[in-house]
Design a protein around this motif. Structure first.
Motif, mmCIF file in Angstrom:
data_model
loop_
_atom_site.group_PDB
_atom_site.id
_atom_site.type_symbol
_atom_site.label_atom_id
_atom_site.label_comp_id
_atom_site.label_asym_id
_atom_site.label_seq_id
_atom_site.Cartn_x
_atom_site.Cartn_y
_atom_site.Cartn_z
ATOM 1 N N HIS A 150 0.806 -1.229 0.000
ATOM 2 C CA HIS A 150 0.000 0.000 0.000
ATOM 3 C C HIS A 150 0.837 1.276 0.000
ATOM 4 C CE1 HIS A 150 -3.914 -1.924 0.335
ATOM 5 N NE2 HIS A 150 -3.315 -2.822 1.098
ATOM 6 N N LEU A 151 2.104 1.178 -0.351
ATOM 7 C CA LEU A 151 2.932 2.385 -0.383
ATOM 8 C C LEU A 151 2.376 3.421 -1.358
ATOM 9 C CD1 LEU A 151 6.552 0.927 -0.234
ATOM 10 C CD2 LEU A 151 5.138 1.790 1.634
ATOM 11 N N ALA A 152 1.942 2.972 -2.522
ATOM 12 C CA ALA A 152 1.373 3.916 -3.494
ATOM 13 C C ALA A 152 0.093 4.550 -2.946
ATOM 14 C CB ALA A 152 1.099 3.209 -4.821
ATOM 15 N N ASP A 153 -0.685 3.779 -2.184
ATOM 16 C CA ASP A 153 -1.890 4.340 -1.568
ATOM 17 C C ASP A 153 -1.517 5.380 -0.512
ATOM 18 O OD1 ASP A 153 -3.521 2.672 -3.084
ATOM 19 O OD2 ASP A 153 -3.458 1.077 -1.583
ATOM 20 N N PHE A 154 -0.456 5.106 0.256
ATOM 21 C CA PHE A 154 -0.013 6.088 1.249
ATOM 22 C C PHE A 154 0.315 7.422 0.576
ATOM 23 C CE2 PHE A 154 1.921 2.463 4.041
ATOM 24 C CZ PHE A 154 0.652 2.028 4.352
ATOM 25 N N ASP A 155 0.968 7.344 -0.582
ATOM 26 C CA ASP A 155 1.310 8.575 -1.297
ATOM 27 C C ASP A 155 0.077 9.247 -1.877
ATOM 28 O OD1 ASP A 155 3.985 8.338 -0.754
ATOM 29 O OD2 ASP A 155 4.511 7.393 -2.660
ATOM 30 N N ARG A 156 -0.781 8.460 -2.509
ATOM 31 C CA ARG A 156 -1.961 9.038 -3.139
ATOM 32 C C ARG A 156 -2.873 9.708 -2.122
ATOM 33 N NH1 ARG A 156 -5.026 4.545 -4.463
ATOM 34 N NH2 ARG A 156 -6.015 4.903 -2.422
#
Length: 463
Positions: free
Chosen positions: A255-261
């Protein structure tokens, strides 16, 4: 069963272990087949001790749960037919998670009917008493379960330990009837979760802006999937920050990309990055280079880059160190441009899996199959990322079968990472019995599966 009668016990052991070993890597092989059940049933009557140890070993691998529960049920049935004692204790000690009493009971009802023998009923009841608590109910007692907690209680009649568990059992029955409002005061976790759901949906995101928001989620044991459902699928940066403590290492990677988004606060992101790069966390999680590389591709050139580079190097320790000489054929042809299940392309998944395996092997030859067949030198201590940088562009019409015939001589095993359309011809070309691995859907589980598949050939059991 007649076809098995003349087969040796060791041959049966090898076949059933091979089915379980392959299921470590292939999710499609995790549903018990008729052949698997027949092997288990035969072995339950001829080598119960070995089958019991196999069931214990499968308990260490979450992906083998369905196979394990099927084997456990068939072993219990064989013991009942033989008049053996101790079945109750066997079932109790073999159920590890709170959803397993219901799953085992559902299997029994499907294949043996509603007349449940007393040892089976009591063993499952003992496990329910041991496993059923508030957190278990909040996590596993869902309408989608094969059997609800209340169904297990009604069919096995466990005796609760103490007034608190008695209240829990009564509430399980009330939940089954749809009564979610009357939760006893002795069940604070479930009451805290109900209080969260009483908050109107449009006001829930604002809870994370309040100092007590994180505490309220923790008191209700809200995991990230539960929090996302509670927020009707829309997470925010503060929401992620609140549930990060309950996330596994693999959850955070995914979920790293979700954390950024969703704009997770920088302070929390720095803590997450530090944990991702922590050697102890990497080793404890069992994360593999495939999972780290998928996170790398999902969040390129981000605040996670340095941590992911470190994690990728550290995760090599979780890849098996294969002995002998290994030939790794990595298909990068036209067919490999499609998506894989882990968010990578088939080509990317094959590439990172193959080079990670080669980096850990005692001696490996890596061949990239694309427009041409090219050998990729692997030097000790080299980074998988550096090796992947040496790959040519994807494309070309490849023939793994031809590459096997040309290059397999002198190797102890062949690992072929290719497209399903190439698999049959590749398998026919391999002449290293028991140590050929044609992998079409690359998963992290194949790192564990490969050495275990080879154990089936030598009968070198890991238990």
């Amino acid at each position: 069963m007649t076809a098995l009668a003349s087969t040796s016990v060791e041959t049966i052991r090898k076949e059933i272990f091979l089915l379980a070993a392959r299921a470590l890597g292939d999710p499609h092989a995790r549903t018990p087949s008729g052949r698997y059940v027949a092997l288990v049933t035969w072995l339950a009557g001829s080598d119960e001790a070995w089958l019991t140890r196999l069931i214990g070993w499968m308990g260490r691998h979450a992906g083998l749960r369905d196979l394990r529960l099927a084997a456990l049920a068939e072993l219990a049935q064989a013991r009942l037919e033989a008049g053996a004692t101790g079945t109750r204790h066997l079932l109790d000690r073999s159920l590890h998670r709170a959803d397993e009493p219901g799953e085992l009971l559902a299997y029994w009802l499907q294949w043996y009917g509603r007349a449940i023998p007393q040892p089976v009923k009591r063993g499952i009841a003992d496990a329910a008493v041991r496993l059923y608590d508030e957190l278990a109910m909040a996590t596993y007692d869902s309408p989608g379960a094969p059997l609800r907690f209340a169904d297990v209680l009604a069919l096995t009649h466990p005796v609760p330990q103490g007034t608190r568990q008695a209240a829990l059992f009564r509430h399980a029955i009330a939940r089954r009837r749809g009564d979610l409002n009357l939760i006893p005061a002795s069940l604070p976790l479930l009451r805290a979760r109900r209080a969260l759901y009483w908050i109107p949906a449009n006001r829930r995101p604002a809870l994370f802006e309040r100092p007590e928001g994180g505490r309220m989620l923790a008191e209700a044991a809200m995991t990230w999937p539960a929090a996302r459902r509670w927020l009707l699928g829309t997470m925010t940066g503060p929401a992620w920050a609140a549930v990060v403590p309950s996330m596994t290492y693999q959850d955070r990677l995914a979920h790293l990309a979700d954390f950024d988004r969703d704009e997770m606060p920088d302070e929390i992101a720095r803590q997450v990055a530090g944990e991702i790069a922590a050697p102890a966390a990497v080793l404890r999680s069992g994360v593999t280079p495939l999972e780290v590389f998928a996170a790398w591709r999902s969040a390129p050139d981000s605040r996670w880059t340095r941590a992911l580079k470190a994690a990728l190097e550290l995760s090599l320790a979780n890849v098996p160190a294969l002995p002998g000489r290994t030939l790794v054929l990595i298909d990068q042809g036209d067919l490999m441009t499609g998506p894989a299940d882990n968010g990578l392309t088939r080509a990317d998944a094959a590439a990172i899996f193959g080079v990670a395996l080669a980096c850990r092997a005692a001696h490996a030859q890596v061949v990239i199959l694309g427009t041409t067949d090219a050998t990729l030198p692997v030097r000790p201590g080299e980074s998988p990322l550096d090796l992947i940088d040496g790959f040519a562009s994807i494309g070309g019409s490849t023939s793994p079968a031809r590459a096997i015939r040309d290059r397999a001589a002198g190797h102890d095993r062949v690992v072929v990472l290719t497209h399903p359309d190439q698999a049959a011809q590749a398998a026919e070309a391999v002449t290293i019995p028991g140590q050929e691995h044609v992998i079409t859907d690359v998963t992290s589980g194949w790192f564990t599966a490969i050495p275990h598949v080879e154990m089936a050939r030598t009968a070198d059991w890991p238990f």
